[in-house]
Design a protein around this motif. Structure first.
Motif, PDB file in Angstrom:
ATOM      1  N   LYS A 297     -64.868 107.604 -12.368  1.00  0.00           N
ATOM      2  CA  LYS A 297     -64.408 107.767 -10.854  1.00  0.00           C
ATOM      3  C   LYS A 297     -63.442 106.700 -10.606  1.00  0.00           C
ATOM      4  O   LYS A 297     -63.694 105.235 -11.218  1.00  0.00           O
ATOM      5  N   LEU A 298     -62.453 106.948  -9.870  1.00  0.00           N
ATOM      6  CA  LEU A 298     -61.233 106.056  -9.669  1.00  0.00           C
ATOM      7  C   LEU A 298     -60.580 106.173  -8.338  1.00  0.00           C
ATOM      8  O   LEU A 298     -60.434 107.456  -7.751  1.00  0.00           O
ATOM      9  N   GLU A 299     -60.353 105.270  -7.442  1.00  0.00           N
ATOM     10  CA  GLU A 299     -59.898 105.306  -6.379  1.00  0.00           C
ATOM     11  C   GLU A 299     -58.572 104.463  -6.367  1.00  0.00           C
ATOM     12  O   GLU A 299     -58.418 103.483  -6.943  1.00  0.00           O
ATOM     13  N   VAL A 300     -57.484 105.213  -5.937  1.00  0.00           N
ATOM     14  CA  VAL A 300     -56.238 104.494  -5.910  1.00  0.00           C
ATOM     15  C   VAL A 300     -55.635 104.176  -4.529  1.00  0.00           C
ATOM     16  O   VAL A 300     -55.571 105.095  -3.847  1.00  0.00           O
ATOM     17  N   GLN A 301     -55.032 102.913  -4.339  1.00  0.00           N
ATOM     18  CA  GLN A 301     -54.271 102.560  -3.107  1.00  0.00           C
ATOM     19  C   GLN A 301     -52.827 102.565  -3.280  1.00  0.00           C
ATOM     20  O   GLN A 301     -52.542 101.618  -4.265  1.00  0.00           O
ATOM     21  N   LEU A 302     -52.045 103.065  -2.516  1.00  0.00           N
ATOM     22  CA  LEU A 302     -50.680 102.754  -2.620  1.00  0.00           C
ATOM     23  C   LEU A 302     -50.407 102.450  -0.901  1.00  0.00           C
ATOM     24  O   LEU A 302     -50.720 102.886  -0.172  1.00  0.00           O
ATOM     25  N   ALA A 303     -49.377 101.319  -1.009  1.00  0.00           N
ATOM     26  CA  ALA A 303     -48.851 100.769   0.271  1.00  0.00           C
ATOM     27  C   ALA A 303     -47.425 100.841   0.598  1.00  0.00           C
ATOM     28  O   ALA A 303     -46.776 100.315  -0.562  1.00  0.00           O
ATOM     29  N   TYR A 304     -46.971 101.240   1.532  1.00  0.00           N
ATOM     30  CA  TYR A 304     -45.716 101.145   1.564  1.00  0.00           C
ATOM     31  C   TYR A 304     -45.027 100.522   2.999  1.00  0.00           C
ATOM     32  O   TYR A 304     -45.891 100.498   3.789  1.00  0.00           O
ATOM     33  N   ALA A 305     -43.833 100.446   3.123  1.00  0.00           N
ATOM     34  CA  ALA A 305     -43.116  99.781   3.994  1.00  0.00           C
ATOM     35  C   ALA A 305     -41.839 100.651   4.278  1.00  0.00           C
ATOM     36  O   ALA A 305     -41.222 101.393   3.626  1.00  0.00           O
ATOM     37  N   ILE A 306     -41.575 100.747   5.637  1.00  0.00           N
ATOM     38  CA  ILE A 306     -40.655 101.895   6.134  1.00  0.00           C
ATOM     39  C   ILE A 306     -39.236 101.439   5.572  1.00  0.00           C
ATOM     40  O   ILE A 306     -38.788 100.228   5.685  1.00  0.00           O
ATOM     41  N   GLY A 307     -38.579 102.317   5.065  1.00  0.00           N
ATOM     42  CA  GLY A 307     -37.079 102.176   4.354  1.00  0.00           C
ATOM     43  C   GLY A 307     -37.159 101.341   3.117  1.00  0.00           C
ATOM     44  O   GLY A 307     -36.155 101.212   2.525  1.00  0.00           O
ATOM     45  N   VAL A 308     -38.281 101.255   2.596  1.00  0.00           N
ATOM     46  CA  VAL A 308     -38.547 100.510   1.244  1.00  0.00           C
ATOM     47  C   VAL A 308     -38.847 101.549   0.398  1.00  0.00           C
ATOM     48  O   VAL A 308     -39.824 102.206   0.436  1.00  0.00           O
ATOM     49  N   SER A 309     -38.119 101.675  -0.927  1.00  0.00           N
ATOM     50  CA  SER A 309     -38.460 102.572  -1.917  1.00  0.00           C
ATOM     51  C   SER A 309     -39.662 102.322  -2.675  1.00  0.00           C
ATOM     52  O   SER A 309     -40.457 103.402  -3.107  1.00  0.00           O
ATOM     53  N   HIS A 310     -39.834 100.972  -3.000  1.00  0.00           N
ATOM     54  CA  HIS A 310     -41.169 101.160  -4.088  1.00  0.00           C
ATOM     55  C   HIS A 310     -42.286 100.450  -3.122  1.00  0.00           C
ATOM     56  O   HIS A 310     -42.309  99.766  -2.136  1.00  0.00           O
ATOM     57  N   PRO A 311     -43.608 100.842  -3.623  1.00  0.00           N
ATOM     58  CA  PRO A 311     -44.810 100.335  -2.889  1.00  0.00           C
ATOM     59  C   PRO A 311     -44.903  98.663  -2.867  1.00  0.00           C
ATOM     60  O   PRO A 311     -44.591  98.213  -3.930  1.00  0.00           O
ATOM     61  N   VAL A 312     -45.365  98.402  -1.736  1.00  0.00           N
ATOM     62  CA  VAL A 312     -45.692  96.685  -1.458  1.00  0.00           C
ATOM     63  C   VAL A 312     -46.755  96.474  -2.196  1.00  0.00           C
ATOM     64  O   VAL A 312     -46.938  95.236  -2.696  1.00  0.00           O
ATOM     65  N   SER A 313     -47.743  97.330  -2.675  1.00  0.00           N
ATOM     66  CA  SER A 313     -48.844  97.065  -3.274  1.00  0.00           C
ATOM     67  C   SER A 313     -49.689  98.208  -3.800  1.00  0.00           C
ATOM     68  O   SER A 313     -49.510  99.417  -3.481  1.00  0.00           O
ATOM     69  N   ILE A 314     -50.139  98.059  -5.001  1.00  0.00           N
ATOM     70  CA  ILE A 314     -51.154  99.365  -5.721  1.00  0.00           C
ATOM     71  C   ILE A 314     -52.408  98.377  -5.996  1.00  0.00           C
ATOM     72  O   ILE A 314     -52.492  97.502  -6.363  1.00  0.00           O
ATOM     73  N   MET A 315     -53.565  99.194  -5.728  1.00  0.00           N
ATOM     74  CA  MET A 315     -54.879  98.877  -5.766  1.00  0.00           C
ATOM     75  C   MET A 315     -55.595  99.936  -6.525  1.00  0.00           C
ATOM     76  O   MET A 315     -55.347 101.120  -6.217  1.00  0.00           O
TER      77      MET A 315
END
Length: 388
Positions: A297-315
Motif C-alpha cells: 500500500k502506498l500514499e503519495v502527496q503532491l504539493a503545488y504553488a499557484i502559477g508554478v508548474s512543478h510541485p514544490v514537494s513530493i512525499m
C-alpha cells in the motif's frame, strides 16, 4: 490505516440522489458541456440545492456557451427527480446563475505563454492512495459502500424495487486481522421510498435485492449487524429534506477516510485546477506502484504553488510495506510521471467531457475507460526500473 491486530474501519457512500451529489453532478455537467465546446475552458462551478431551488455560482472563462437552465434540468431529470411529489423536480425547480469570469490575476499565472509554462491553478496538497485489499486496489470498506449505493440506484431505475426514490446512503464496517480484511462487522443502508411500502417488507427486500447481491456471503456471519432505515421511515429526501452543496462529500469521492485528504474537492473544476488533476495523478502513481509490487500500500502527496508548474514537494508513505526505499520510490515518480499541470493533463487526457460520471460512486477504483488515472500502463517500466 496503520493499525495492527484486530480492528474495525468504516466508510460510507451515497446515491446520486443525495443532495450533495446532485450538486456535484450539476457542477460537472456544466464543466463537461463547456469542455466539449472549448477544451481550454477555465471552470470553477459551485452548486447549491434546496427545496425548489438550484443556485449555481463561480468563475468561468470560455469560448463556449452553456445553457445553464437546460443542463441543470436535464441533470436533475436523469438523477430521478421527475415528479413534484418528491418536493424537488426538474420541471418546476428555479434555476439561478451568478457565474462570472475568472480573475485575470489567476489567469496570468496559470495560462501558458511563450515566456511562461502553464502553472498550477491554485496552491494546495493532493493525495493518492492504493492498496491490495480489492481488485480495484482500493480499501474494501469504501468499495463495498459504493457498490451497495450503485445497486440501490440500479434497483430503483430498473424498477426491481419500484418504491425506491433517488436519495440514499450506505455504510460498511470491515473487521481487519492486522492488514487483512476478515469479515463484515456492519452494513448500514438508508434508502428513500414512497409512502406506501411496509417497512418489514422493505427491509427484507433490501437484504435480498441489495445486500446479498453485493456483500460476499463468506464475509457475513451471525455477528454481522445490518441496519436498514433505522428511523423507521425515509419518505422525504433529496433537496426537500436537506440542502446540498458541491464538494461536501470529499471522503466519499476518494478513499473513504483511509489515508489523507488535501481538503479540496474535485467536482466543477477543470483540470488546470490541481485539486483535481493532481489528485488523479497521485492515484495513478500509487496504483501503478502497488500493482508493480513496489509496495503493498502506498500514499503519495503532491504539493503545488499557484502559477508554478512543478510541485514544490513530493512525499510517499509505504506504511512499512515497500520493497525498495521511499527515496527510490520518489526517484521513480520523477522519472516516470510528468507532474506539471500540462503534463498531467496530457498524460491522463483530461481535456474531455468525462467528469459528470465521476461525480457519484467515487472517482477511484472505477473500470470505465474514461478513468485514465486507473490505467496500469506504467507497471512494466516501474518493475524494470525498480529491479523487481
Amino acid at each position: 490505516m496503520s493499525k495492527q491486530g484486530s480492528h474495525l474501519f468504516t466508510s460510507e457512500s451515497v446515491t446520486e440522489g443525495h443532495p450533495d451529489k446532485v450538486c456535484d453532478q450539476i457542477s460537472d455537467a456544466i464543466l463537461d458541456d463547456l469542455l466539449a465546446q472549448d477544451p481550454q475552458s477555465r471552470v470553477a462551478c459551485e452548486t447549491l440545492v434546496t427545496t425548489g431551488l438550484v443556485l449555481i455560482a463561480g468563475e468561468i472563462t470560455t469560448n463556449g456557451y452553456c445553457e445553464f437552465q437546460k443542463i441543470v434540468r436535464s441533470t436533475v431529470k436523469e438523477i430521478g427527480y421527475t415528479s413534484a411529489k418528491y418536493g424537488f423536480d426538474y420541471e418546476t425547480c428555479s434555476v439561478i446563475s451568478t457565474i462570472h469570469e475568472q480573475s485575470p490575476d489567476i489567469a496570468m499565472g496559470v495560462d501558458e505563454t511563450e515566456d511562461h509554462e502553464q502553472g498550477a491553478g491554485d496552491q494546495g496538497i493532493m493525495f493518492g492512495y492504493a492498496c491490495r485489499e480489492t481488485e480495484e486496489f482500493m480499501p474494501m470498506p469504501i468499495m463495498m459502500s459504493h457498490k451497495l449505493a450503485r445497486r440501490l440506484a440500479q434497483a430503483r431505475k430498473e424498477k426491481i424495487l419500484e418504491y425506491l426514490r433517488p436519495d440514499g446512503k450506505t455504510q460498511v464496517t470491515i473487521e481487519y486481522d492486522g492488514k487483512i480484511p476478515k469479515r463484515v462487522e456492519a452494513v448500514v443502508i438508508a434508502a428513500q421510498h414512497n409512502k406506501d411500502v411496509e417497512m418489514n417488507e422493505f427491509r427484507e427486500d433490501i437484504k435480498e435485492v441489495v445486500i446479498k447481491k453485493i456483500i460476499p456471503l463468506e464475509m457475513i456471519d451471525k455477528k454481522t449487524k445490518i441496519h436498514i432505515n433505522q428511523t423507521g421511515r425515509f419518505e422525504q429526501g433529496g433537496p426537500l429534506a436537506d440542502s446540498g452543496l458541491t464538494g461536501r462529500k470529499i471522503i466519499v469521492d476518494t478513499y473513504g477516510g483511509v489515508g489523507s485528504h488535501g481538503g479540496g474537492c474535485f467536482s466543477g473544476k477543470d483540470p488546470s485546477k490541481v485539486d483535481r488533476s493532481g489528485s488523479y495523478m497521485a492515484r495513478y502513481i500509487a496504483k501503478n506502484m502497488v500493482a508493480a509490487g513496489i509496495a503493498d500500500k502506498l500514499e503519495v502527496q503532491l504539493a503545488y504553488a499557484i502559477g508554478v508548474s512543478h510541485p514544490v514537494s513530493i512525499m510517499v508513505d509505504s506504511f512499512g510495506t515497500s520493497q525498495i526505499s521511499e527515496d527510490k520510490i520518489k526517484e521513480l515518480i520523477r522519472a516516470h510521471f510528468d507532474l506539471t499541470p500540462k503534463g498531467m493533463i496530457t498524460s491522463l487526457n483530461l481535456l474531455r467531457p468525462i467528469y459528470k460520471q465521476t461525480a457519484c460512486y467515487g472517482h477511484f477504483g472505477r473500470h470505465e475507460e474514461e478513468f485514465t488515472w486507473e490505467r496500469l500502463d506504467k507497471v512494466k517500466a516501474l518493475k524494470e526500473d525498480a529491479s523487481l
